[in-house]
Design a protein around this motif. Structure first.
Motif, PDB file in Angstrom:
ATOM      1  N   TYR A  75       0.841  -1.187   0.000  1.00  0.00           N
ATOM      2  CA  TYR A  75       0.000   0.000   0.000  1.00  0.00           C
ATOM      3  C   TYR A  75       0.885   1.248   0.000  1.00  0.00           C
ATOM      4  O   TYR A  75       1.815   1.378   0.813  1.00  0.00           O
ATOM      5  N   TYR A  76       0.564   2.150  -0.905  1.00  0.00           N
ATOM      6  CA  TYR A  76       1.325   3.383  -1.075  1.00  0.00           C
ATOM      7  C   TYR A  76       0.458   4.598  -0.786  1.00  0.00           C
ATOM      8  O   TYR A  76      -0.694   4.666  -1.216  1.00  0.00           O
ATOM      9  N   CYS A  77       1.071   5.548  -0.104  1.00  0.00           N
ATOM     10  CA  CYS A  77       0.427   6.824   0.165  1.00  0.00           C
ATOM     11  C   CYS A  77       0.793   7.802  -0.957  1.00  0.00           C
ATOM     12  O   CYS A  77       1.914   7.761  -1.485  1.00  0.00           O
ATOM     13  N   ASN A  78      -0.119   8.674  -1.280  1.00  0.00           N
ATOM     14  CA  ASN A  78       0.086   9.665  -2.338  1.00  0.00           C
ATOM     15  C   ASN A  78      -0.456  11.007  -1.877  1.00  0.00           C
ATOM     16  O   ASN A  78      -1.533  11.065  -1.277  1.00  0.00           O
ATOM     17  N   GLN A 108       7.034   5.099   0.424  1.00  0.00           N
ATOM     18  CA  GLN A 108       7.852   3.955   0.046  1.00  0.00           C
ATOM     19  C   GLN A 108       7.051   2.653   0.030  1.00  0.00           C
ATOM     20  O   GLN A 108       7.512   1.644  -0.485  1.00  0.00           O
ATOM     21  N   GLY A 109       5.871   2.696   0.585  1.00  0.00           N
ATOM     22  CA  GLY A 109       5.000   1.524   0.591  1.00  0.00           C
ATOM     23  C   GLY A 109       5.081   0.747   1.890  1.00  0.00           C
ATOM     24  O   GLY A 109       6.133   0.700   2.542  1.00  0.00           O
ATOM     25  N   THR A 110       3.972   0.145   2.255  1.00  0.00           N
ATOM     26  CA  THR A 110       3.921  -0.716   3.433  1.00  0.00           C
ATOM     27  C   THR A 110       3.154  -1.987   3.064  1.00  0.00           C
ATOM     28  O   THR A 110       2.104  -1.924   2.416  1.00  0.00           O
ATOM     29  N   GLN A 111       3.705  -3.126   3.450  1.00  0.00           N
ATOM     30  CA  GLN A 111       3.122  -4.407   3.058  1.00  0.00           C
ATOM     31  C   GLN A 111       1.941  -4.761   3.953  1.00  0.00           C
ATOM     32  O   GLN A 111       2.035  -4.715   5.182  1.00  0.00           O
ATOM     33  N   VAL A 112       0.852  -5.144   3.315  1.00  0.00           N
ATOM     34  CA  VAL A 112      -0.310  -5.681   4.016  1.00  0.00           C
ATOM     35  C   VAL A 112      -0.548  -7.098   3.498  1.00  0.00           C
ATOM     36  O   VAL A 112      -0.697  -7.307   2.292  1.00  0.00           O
ATOM     37  N   THR A 113      -0.532  -8.061   4.408  1.00  0.00           N
ATOM     38  CA  THR A 113      -0.753  -9.455   4.042  1.00  0.00           C
ATOM     39  C   THR A 113      -1.927 -10.000   4.838  1.00  0.00           C
ATOM     40  O   THR A 113      -1.932  -9.926   6.070  1.00  0.00           O
ATOM     41  N   VAL A 114      -2.910 -10.502   4.117  1.00  0.00           N
ATOM     42  CA  VAL A 114      -4.095 -11.069   4.750  1.00  0.00           C
ATOM     43  C   VAL A 114      -4.087 -12.569   4.488  1.00  0.00           C
ATOM     44  O   VAL A 114      -4.259 -13.021   3.363  1.00  0.00           O
TER      45      VAL A 114
END
Length: 122
Positions: free
Chosen positions: A93-96, A114-120
Motif C-alpha cells: 500500500y502506497y500513500c500519495n 515507500q509503501g507498506t506491506q499488508v498481508t491477509v
C-alpha cells in the motif's frame, strides 16, 4: 522535497483490521488531496481511496463499506482504516499526496511513500 512515511502494515487474518498512517513532511504550503494506492504481485497499481482537502472521499468499489480514509490537516497525515480484510487485499500500500510547496502560484507536486506491506492470510 516532500517526504511521505507510511506505517501500520503487517500480517492479519481474514476478517481482521489494520490502520495505515502516512505522514507528509518537508516544505508544504497546502495539500489538496491525499490518497492510498496498492499493488499486488503481478498486478498494476490501483487506487484504493482518496480524500480532498474539504473532506470529500472516494473509494474503489472493491473496498467500499470496508475501508475508511480520513485525514488530519494539522498533522499532514492521512489514515486508512481497513476492516473485514480479505486475502485479495494483500498488496503493498502506497500513500500519495498532491499539493503546493510554497504558495498557490507554485506548480503542484505529487509525492509517493515507500509503501507498506499488508498481508491477509490465515
Amino acid at each position: 522535497q516532500v517526504q511521505l512515511v507510511e506505517s501500520g502494515g503487517g500480517l492479519v487474518q481474514p476478517g481482521g483490521s489494520l490502520r495505515l498512517s502516512c505522514v507528509a513532511s518537508g516544505r508544504i504550503f497546502s495539500i489538496a488531496a491525499m490518497g492510498w494506492y496498492r499493488q499486488a504481485p503481478g498486478k498494476q497499481r490501483e487506487a484504493v481511496a482518496g480524500i480532498a482537502s474539504g473532506g470529500v472521499t472516494n473509494y474503489a468499489d472493491s473496498v467500499k463499506g470496508r475501508f475508511t480514509i480520513s485525514r488530519d490537516n494539522a498533522k499532514n497525515t492521512v489514515y486508512l482504516q481497513m476492516n473485514s480484510l480479505k486475502p485479495e487485499d494483500t498488496a503493498v500500500y502506497y500513500c500519495n499526496v498532491f499539493g503546493k510547496r510554497v504558495s498557490n502560484d507554485d506548480p503542484p507536486f505529487i509525492s509517493w511513500g515507500q509503501g507498506t506491506q499488508v498481508t491477509v492470510s490465515s
